[in-house]
Design an enzyme around this catalytic site. Structure first.
Site, PDB file in Angstrom:
ATOM      1  N   ARG A  62      19.653  28.842   1.293  1.00 54.21           N
ATOM      2  CA  ARG A  62      20.136  29.264   0.298  1.00 54.21           C
ATOM      3  C   ARG A  62      20.835  27.716  -0.115  1.00 54.21           C
ATOM      4  NH1 ARG A  62      20.720  29.388   6.344  1.00 54.21           N
ATOM      5  NH2 ARG A  62      20.080  31.641   5.807  1.00 54.21           N
ATOM      6  N   GLY A  63      22.549  28.878  -0.601  1.00 55.02           N
ATOM      7  CA  GLY A  63      22.994  27.590  -1.504  1.00 55.02           C
ATOM      8  C   GLY A  63      23.231  26.388  -2.322  1.00 55.02           C
ATOM      9  N   ASP A  83      14.037  23.996   5.778  1.00 52.82           N
ATOM     10  CA  ASP A  83      15.289  24.574   6.764  1.00 52.82           C
ATOM     11  C   ASP A  83      15.053  24.199   7.864  1.00 52.82           C
ATOM     12  OD1 ASP A  83      17.883  25.744   4.975  1.00 52.82           O
ATOM     13  OD2 ASP A  83      17.842  26.843   7.398  1.00 52.82           O
ATOM     14  N   ASN A 130      19.403  17.821   1.061  1.00 54.67           N
ATOM     15  CA  ASN A 130      20.952  17.994   0.906  1.00 54.67           C
ATOM     16  C   ASN A 130      21.404  18.918   2.095  1.00 54.67           C
ATOM     17  OD1 ASN A 130      22.019  20.479  -0.715  1.00 54.67           O
ATOM     18  ND2 ASN A 130      21.208  21.534   0.857  1.00 54.67           N
ATOM     19  N   TYR A 195      34.071  15.373   8.394  1.00 52.31           N
ATOM     20  CA  TYR A 195      32.455  15.446   8.007  1.00 52.31           C
ATOM     21  C   TYR A 195      32.740  14.598   6.502  1.00 52.31           C
ATOM     22  CZ  TYR A 195      31.070  17.756   3.732  1.00 52.31           C
ATOM     23  OH  TYR A 195      30.334  17.909   2.404  1.00 52.31           O
ATOM     24  N   LYS A 199      30.063  11.440   5.083  1.00 56.10           N
ATOM     25  CA  LYS A 199      29.175  10.903   4.590  1.00 56.10           C
ATOM     26  C   LYS A 199      29.484   9.914   3.703  1.00 56.10           C
ATOM     27  CE  LYS A 199      27.790  15.396   3.328  1.00 56.10           C
ATOM     28  NZ  LYS A 199      26.138  15.890   2.694  1.00 56.10           N
TER      29      LYS A 199
END
Length: 318
Positions: A62-63, A83, A130, A195, A199
């Site tokens: 999704r997304g 996924d 991703n 978060y 990253k």
């Protein structure tokens, strides 16, 4: 087969693998090439797949992951969608060739198996990391398990996927890893501290590994970092009232399709770091270079983000 050591001879550019194999006819596998000039040794071009090389996308149920897989498929890539949600990713893959696999990116063995399967069927041309999760709030509000989960998925998971892909790509002599990072990987984002830390780790790993590849003589292997602004995907759908998520609403809230289109262009033409939109990348890099100013501007940044949340709430009211 590995690549030849780097050389200053301009003819070496003839060996460069096109970033998007689907659109290019493959030369005869194993064709020899000799460089002209003193001191140059003969070598063989890397064997290349006769079928279009494959793209693997993680977090593709999704997304943004699904949008990237869809855009790559439209651009001619055979795509393997992965996924952790096996049912959802199988449904997402149905209109895109129907090829999917359940994958927890934290599982090193599973990532290696996906890379090997992709190589056996088509040759692995592109691996898109991703998969990721977002947690918000001050760093001291998260327990150890939450912090560990964010780092394991966003940073270590992408590292594991990168290394699984490179294990194949180094052998075949070409390939591209595209890591979806975030603007939070370029600047400390208030309210999204853990978060952002994950990253930052990913972008440091990506650029360092790319430098290691070049130092080892690999010229046809690429690693790119895509750093988009906030994206209107399920990751943000329930964050309009979240005070910890205001940093994601300080700039241009992007569509997944826009970012996916940029990912396809990046797949064609690798670059170490690409920001979407470009002006936001320049803005956050300036703040990162001036940390004292950035901290002082935190109240203003938060105010802008809260205004962005209110604006998007109004736009989405029935």
């Amino acid at each position: 087969m590995g690549e030849p050591p780097p050389t200053g001879n301009p003819a070496a550019r003839l060996t460069a693998w096109p970033p998007v194999p689907p659109a290019w006819p493959a030369p005869v596998a194993g064709r020899s090439a000799r460089l002209a000039g003193p001191g140059c040794r003969p070598f063989r071009l890397p064997d290349r797949p006769r079928l279009p090389a494959l793209a693997v996308v993680t977090g593709a149920a999704r997304g943004l992951g699904l949008a990237i897989a869809t855009a790559l498929h439209a651009d001619g890539w055979p795509v393997l969608l992965t996924d952790v949600d096996a049912t959802a990713v199988a449904a997402a893959a149905a209109p895109l060739g129907g090829w999917s696999r359940p994958l927890d990116v934290r599982d090193e063995t599973a990532c290696a198996e996906v890379a090997a399967e992709a190589t056996a069927r088509h040759g692995l041309g592109l691996w898109v990391n991703n998969a990721g999760i977002l947690v918000t709030g001050p760093s001291w509000t998260h327990d150890e398990a939450t912090r560990r989960r964010v780092v394991e998925i966003n940073a270590l998971g992408a590292m594991t996927g990168t290394l699984a892909a490179l294990g194949v790509m180094r052998e075949q002599g070409y390939g591209h890893v595209l890591n979806v990072v975030s603007l939070a990987g370029l600047v400390a984002a208030p309210g999204e501290t853990v978060y952002a830390a994950s990253k930052h780790a990913l972008i440091a790993f990506s650029l360092g590994t790319l430098a290691d590849l070049r130092a080892a003589g690999y010229r046809n292997l690429h690693i790119s970092c895509l750093c988009p602004d906030g994206i209107w995907t399920p990751m943000l759908h329930d964050r309009l009232d979240d005070p910890g998520a205001v940093a994601s609403f300080t700039g241009t809230l992007l569509t997944a399709e826009r970012v996916a289109a940029r990912a396809v262009r990046l797949a064609r033409r690798p670059r170490p770091v690409v920001s979407v939109p470009r002006w936001r990348g320049a803005q956050v890099r300036l703040l990162d270079a001036l940390p004292t100013l950035a901290v002082r501007l935190t109240p203003l940044v938060l105010a802008v983000g809260r205004a962005g949340q209110r604006r998007h709430r109004r736009q989405r009211q029935p």
